[in-house]
Design a protein around this motif. Structure first.
Motif, short mmCIF file in Angstrom:
data_model
loop_
_atom_site.label_atom_id
_atom_site.label_comp_id
_atom_site.label_asym_id
_atom_site.label_seq_id
_atom_site.Cartn_x
_atom_site.Cartn_y
_atom_site.Cartn_z
N GLY A 21 0.82 -1.22 0.00
CA GLY A 21 0.00 0.00 0.00
C GLY A 21 0.85 1.26 0.00
O GLY A 21 0.56 2.23 -0.72
N ILE A 22 1.91 1.27 0.81
CA ILE A 22 2.79 2.44 0.87
C ILE A 22 3.46 2.68 -0.48
O ILE A 22 3.53 3.82 -0.97
N GLU A 23 3.93 1.61 -1.11
CA GLU A 23 4.61 1.77 -2.40
C GLU A 23 3.64 2.24 -3.48
O GLU A 23 3.97 3.11 -4.30
N LEU A 24 2.43 1.68 -3.49
CA LEU A 24 1.41 2.12 -4.46
C LEU A 24 1.06 3.59 -4.24
O LEU A 24 0.90 4.36 -5.20
N LEU A 25 0.92 3.96 -3.00
CA LEU A 25 0.58 5.34 -2.66
C LEU A 25 1.60 6.30 -3.25
O LEU A 25 1.25 7.31 -3.87
N GLU A 26 2.89 6.00 -3.08
CA GLU A 26 3.94 6.90 -3.55
C GLU A 26 4.06 6.91 -5.07
O GLU A 26 4.38 7.94 -5.67
N THR A 27 3.83 5.77 -5.71
CA THR A 27 4.01 5.72 -7.16
C THR A 27 2.76 6.15 -7.93
O THR A 27 2.86 6.82 -8.96
N ASP A 28 1.58 5.77 -7.43
CA ASP A 28 0.35 5.98 -8.19
C ASP A 28 -0.68 6.89 -7.51
O ASP A 28 -1.75 7.13 -8.05
N GLY A 29 -0.36 7.37 -6.30
CA GLY A 29 -1.26 8.29 -5.62
C GLY A 29 -2.33 7.59 -4.80
O GLY A 29 -2.49 6.36 -4.87
N PRO A 30 -3.09 8.34 -4.02
CA PRO A 30 -4.06 7.76 -3.09
C PRO A 30 -5.19 6.99 -3.75
O PRO A 30 -5.76 6.08 -3.16
N GLU A 31 -5.50 7.33 -5.01
CA GLU A 31 -6.58 6.62 -5.69
C GLU A 31 -6.21 5.16 -5.95
O GLU A 31 -7.09 4.34 -6.25
N SER A 32 -4.93 4.82 -5.84
CA SER A 32 -4.51 3.43 -6.05
C SER A 32 -4.77 2.55 -4.83
O SER A 32 -4.63 1.32 -4.92
N LEU A 33 -5.14 3.15 -3.72
CA LEU A 33 -5.34 2.37 -2.50
C LEU A 33 -6.72 1.70 -2.51
O LEU A 33 -7.66 2.12 -1.85
N GLN A 34 -6.79 0.66 -3.32
CA GLN A 34 -7.99 -0.16 -3.46
C GLN A 34 -7.61 -1.60 -3.12
O GLN A 34 -6.48 -2.03 -3.38
N ALA A 35 -8.53 -2.32 -2.55
CA ALA A 35 -8.24 -3.68 -2.08
C ALA A 35 -7.63 -4.54 -3.18
O ALA A 35 -6.63 -5.24 -2.96
N ARG A 36 -8.21 -4.49 -4.36
CA ARG A 36 -7.73 -5.33 -5.45
C ARG A 36 -6.28 -4.99 -5.82
O ARG A 36 -5.44 -5.88 -5.97
N ARG A 37 -5.98 -3.69 -5.93
CA ARG A 37 -4.65 -3.28 -6.36
C ARG A 37 -3.60 -3.54 -5.29
O ARG A 37 -2.49 -3.98 -5.59
N VAL A 38 -3.94 -3.27 -4.05
CA VAL A 38 -2.98 -3.50 -2.97
C VAL A 38 -2.68 -4.99 -2.84
O VAL A 38 -1.51 -5.40 -2.71
N ALA A 39 -3.73 -5.81 -2.89
CA ALA A 39 -3.53 -7.26 -2.77
C ALA A 39 -2.68 -7.79 -3.92
O ALA A 39 -1.75 -8.58 -3.70
N ALA A 40 -2.95 -7.34 -5.14
CA ALA A 40 -2.17 -7.79 -6.29
C ALA A 40 -0.71 -7.40 -6.15
O ALA A 40 0.20 -8.18 -6.45
N ALA A 41 -0.46 -6.18 -5.67
CA ALA A 41 0.92 -5.72 -5.48
C ALA A 41 1.64 -6.54 -4.42
O ALA A 41 2.87 -6.66 -4.44
N ALA A 42 0.89 -7.09 -3.47
CA ALA A 42 1.48 -7.93 -2.42
C ALA A 42 1.55 -9.40 -2.82
O ALA A 42 2.00 -10.24 -2.04
N GLY A 55 -10.99 -5.04 6.01
CA GLY A 55 -11.41 -4.17 4.93
C GLY A 55 -10.40 -3.07 4.70
O GLY A 55 -9.38 -2.95 5.40
N MET A 56 -10.68 -2.21 3.71
CA MET A 56 -9.73 -1.16 3.33
C MET A 56 -9.60 -0.07 4.39
O MET A 56 -8.53 0.52 4.54
N THR A 57 -10.67 0.21 5.13
CA THR A 57 -10.56 1.24 6.16
C THR A 57 -9.50 0.88 7.18
O THR A 57 -8.66 1.71 7.55
N GLU A 58 -9.51 -0.38 7.62
CA GLU A 58 -8.51 -0.83 8.59
C GLU A 58 -7.11 -0.88 7.98
O GLU A 58 -6.13 -0.54 8.64
N LEU A 59 -7.01 -1.29 6.72
CA LEU A 59 -5.70 -1.32 6.06
C LEU A 59 -5.16 0.10 5.90
O LEU A 59 -3.97 0.35 6.12
N LEU A 60 -6.02 1.04 5.53
CA LEU A 60 -5.58 2.43 5.43
C LEU A 60 -5.06 2.94 6.77
O LEU A 60 -4.04 3.64 6.83
N GLY A 61 -5.76 2.60 7.84
CA GLY A 61 -5.29 3.00 9.16
C GLY A 61 -3.93 2.42 9.47
O GLY A 61 -3.07 3.08 10.05
N ALA A 62 -3.71 1.15 9.07
CA ALA A 62 -2.41 0.51 9.31
C ALA A 62 -1.32 1.16 8.46
O ALA A 62 -0.18 1.31 8.91
#
Length: 228
Positions: A21-42, A55-62
Motif C-alpha cells: 500500500g505504501i509503495e502504491l501510494l507513492e508511485t500511483d497516488g491515493p486513488e490506487s489504495l484499493q483492495a484489489r490493487r494492494v492485494a495484487a501488489a502484495a 477491509g480497506m478502512t482498517e488497512l488504510l489505518g495501518a
C-alpha cells in the motif's frame, strides 16, 4: 507450533499488504489504495485484505500508522545533544526531508489525500499526552524537545504543549506550501522561509538571536557534517 507458524504467516502477510500500500501510494497516488490493487501488489488475492484487516478502512489505518512510525524514526534518528535548540532545528530538517521524500505518504498521514475510505481521527494533542492516536508519538517528540528548550531557559516558559503546537503548525504549514511548489526551487523554502520564520518565533518567545544563530550552526554541523 502450528499456531506460532500461523501467526508468523499472518504477520508477514499483514506487513506485505502495508508495504504494498505504501509503495502504491507513492508511485500511483491515493486513488490506487484499493483492495484489489494492494492485494495484487502484495502477490495475494483481494480476500487477503479482508482476512487480515477486515477491509480497506482498517488497512488504510495501518498504512497511516506505519507511515507515522517511519516519520517518528526519522525525527529521532539523531541522539539529543547538549543544545536543545540545535536538536530542534535538526528535527525540523528531518521533518521537511521526510515530507519531501514521501509527499503522498505525508499528505495521507494528515488527511490531505483522498482515498475512497480515509481513516479519520480527531484528538487534541495540546490538552494532555495522547497515547491512543495514530501519530501521537511524533508530537510527543516535539513536546520533549520544547520541554528541554524551556528547561534550559532558551525560550519563555509558556505551556509546553501549546508551544509545541505553535511550532508544529508553523513547520507543517510551510512544508505543505513547499510540497505544492509555492516557494520555487533550490531550497528557498528552508533558507528564506522556514529557518527565518522559526528563528523569529523563537526570538519572539524570548530567545537570544545570537544564541539561536549559534544553535543553527551546530545543527548544520550535525546534519551536514560541517557549518552551513
Amino acid at each position: 507450533m502450528v499456531n506460532s507458524r500461523s501467526r508468523q504467516t499472518n504477520s508477514a502477510m499483514r506487513a506485505q499488504l502495508i508495504e504494498a500500500g505504501i509503495e502504491l501510494l507513492e508511485t500511483d497516488g491515493p486513488e490506487s489504495l484499493q483492495a484489489r490493487r494492494v492485494a495484487a501488489a502484495a502477490g495475494a488475492s483481494t480476500m487477503a485484505v479482508y482476512t487480515h484487516f477486515g477491509g480497506m478502512t482498517e488497512l488504510l489505518g495501518a498504512i497511516v500508522a506505519e507511515a507515522f512510525a517511519r516519520f517518528g524514526a526519522a525525527l529521532s534518528a539523531v541522539a539529543p545533544s547538549a543544545d536543545p535548540v540545535a536538536d530542534f532545528f535538526v528535527m525540523g530538517y528531518a521533518y521537511r526531508r521526510y515530507a519531501l521524500d514521501n509527499p503522498q505518504r505525508y499528505r495521507l498521514m494528515f488527511g490531505l489525500a483522498t482515498p475512497s475510505e480515509p481513516p479519520a481521527t480527531t484528538h487534541d494533542f495540546t490538552a494532555a499526552p495522547v497515547t491512543d492516536a495514530i501519530g501521537a508519538e511524533t508530537f510527543e517528540q516535539l513536546v520533549t524537545v520544547v520541554d528541554r528548550m524551556i528547561a534550559a531557559e532558551r525560550i519563555r516558559a509558556d505551556p509546553i504543549r501549546d508551544v509545541a503546537a505553535r511550532l508544529w503548525s508553523l513547520i507543517h504549514g510551510i512544508v505543505l506550501l513547499d510540497l505544492s511548489g509555492s516557494f520555487g526551487a533550490e531550497d528557498r523554502a528552508i533558507t528564506q522561509i522556514l529557518i527565518p520564520a522559526t528563528v523569529d518565533i523563537l526570538v519572539g518567545m524570548g530567545a537570544d538571536r545570537t544564541h539561536i544563530e549559534s544553535s543553527l550552526t551546530r545543527a548544520a554541523e550535525t546534519i551536514f557534517g560541517r557549518a552551513d
